[in-house]
Motif scaffolding. Structure first.
Motif, mmCIF file in Angstrom:
data_model
loop_
_atom_site.group_PDB
_atom_site.id
_atom_site.type_symbol
_atom_site.label_atom_id
_atom_site.label_comp_id
_atom_site.label_asym_id
_atom_site.label_seq_id
_atom_site.Cartn_x
_atom_site.Cartn_y
_atom_site.Cartn_z
ATOM 1 N N THR A 188 0.989 1.735 9.421
ATOM 2 C CA THR A 188 0.638 1.617 8.009
ATOM 3 C C THR A 188 -0.452 2.617 7.632
ATOM 4 N N LEU A 189 -1.490 2.698 8.452
ATOM 5 C CA LEU A 189 -2.599 3.608 8.169
ATOM 6 C C LEU A 189 -2.120 5.063 8.090
ATOM 7 N N LEU B 242 0.829 -1.208 0.000
ATOM 8 C CA LEU B 242 0.000 0.000 0.000
ATOM 9 C C LEU B 242 0.861 1.256 0.000
ATOM 10 N N TYR B 243 1.980 1.188 0.715
ATOM 11 C CA TYR B 243 2.881 2.341 0.825
ATOM 12 C C TYR B 243 3.631 2.584 -0.479
ATOM 13 N N HIS B 244 4.066 1.484 -1.116
ATOM 14 C CA HIS B 244 4.751 1.550 -2.415
ATOM 15 C C HIS B 244 3.993 0.652 -3.395
ATOM 16 N N ALA C 188 -1.858 7.214 4.660
ATOM 17 C CA ALA C 188 -2.801 8.341 4.610
ATOM 18 C C ALA C 188 -2.091 9.684 4.482
ATOM 19 N N TYR C 189 -0.945 9.841 5.168
ATOM 20 C CA TYR C 189 -0.257 11.131 5.192
ATOM 21 C C TYR C 189 1.023 11.132 4.359
ATOM 22 N N HIS C 190 1.273 10.050 3.623
ATOM 23 C CA HIS C 190 2.410 9.976 2.698
ATOM 24 C C HIS C 190 3.744 10.317 3.392
ATOM 25 N N PHE C 191 3.960 9.656 4.523
ATOM 26 C CA PHE C 191 5.221 9.873 5.221
ATOM 27 C C PHE C 191 6.396 9.441 4.337
ATOM 28 N N PRO C 192 7.480 10.210 4.288
ATOM 29 C CA PRO C 192 8.687 9.722 3.620
ATOM 30 C C PRO C 192 9.292 8.552 4.397
ATOM 31 N N GLU C 193 10.128 7.781 3.738
ATOM 32 C CA GLU C 193 10.665 6.571 4.360
ATOM 33 C C GLU C 193 11.454 6.864 5.627
#
Length: 202
Positions: free
Chosen positions: A167-168, A90-92, A172-177
């Motif tokens: 994960t949520l 989901l993140y990538h 949801a907030y598009h945190f950088p890695e």
């Protein structure tokens, strides 16, 4: 557990993720795979602890359904592994998990594929921790099987909940890695420190 042992464990748990991300340019999935290796090795260690406890207290009390606890623990492990892979997808969304897994195992540092170095290293670290923190202080003489299983399962539940929540928020907030990794390092270090302090007080 002595404070010195606690600090050594905390430092060793931080060393590879920090070096991997900021020095060796590992991506987030590489770091998560390292944590999964540690998670799997800790699953083996809990069975070693339970076996040692059972060897000491056998025939001294009611039989504990270890197989049931073991199955629940294994299911938690599978759920955590699945959640991490769903979460990273989901993140990538464009990530190729098989390619990334192979890249992780075949990645070369100092000319040696790390799969041949990192996996034995994680196993060795887990077993060394087991000897230093469980066998050496003879904790098996004081711990009981059922509370040991329950503490282990509680930790697994907390970890699963943390993975889901992180994960949520990350998606949801598009945190950088680097933010995701920093949250993981801070939360796990604080949790392990508090757990270690509690063991020292006992």
């Amino acid at each position: 557990m002595l404070k010195r042992q606690l600090y050594i464990r905390l430092f060793s748990n931080l060393l590879i993720p920090v070096l991997g991300f900021w020095v060796w340019n590992w991506n987030l999935y590489f770091i998560l795979l390292f944590y999964l290796l540690d998670l799997i090795s800790s699953e083996a260690v809990i069975h070693l602890k339970i076996k040692k406890i059972k060897d000491i207290v056998q025939n001294k009390g009611p039989e504990i359904p270890s197989r049931t606890y073991g199955i629940v623990s294994f299911l938690f492990l599978m759920l955590i592994i699945a959640e991490i892979h769903v979460g990273i997808t989901l993140y990538h969304p464009d990530i190729e998990l098989k390619q990334e897994l192979w890249a992780f195992l075949s990645y070369k540092e100092l000319g040696i594929p790390q799969g041949f170095v990192l996996i034995p290293l994680v196993v060795m670290m887990a077993y060394t921790s087991y000897k230093m923190e469980f066998l050496a202080p003879r904790l098996y003489l004081h711990q009981q099987e059922k509370p040991t299983w329950k503490n282990h399962l509680k930790e697994r539940f907390v970890l699963l909940a943390f993975c889901v929540i992180l994960t949520l928020f990350a998606v949801a907030y598009h945190f950088p890695e680097w933010i995701v990794l920093t949250i993981i390092l801070v939360v796990t270090t604080v949790y392990n420190y508090l757990q270690g302090v509690e063991q020292i007080r006992k």
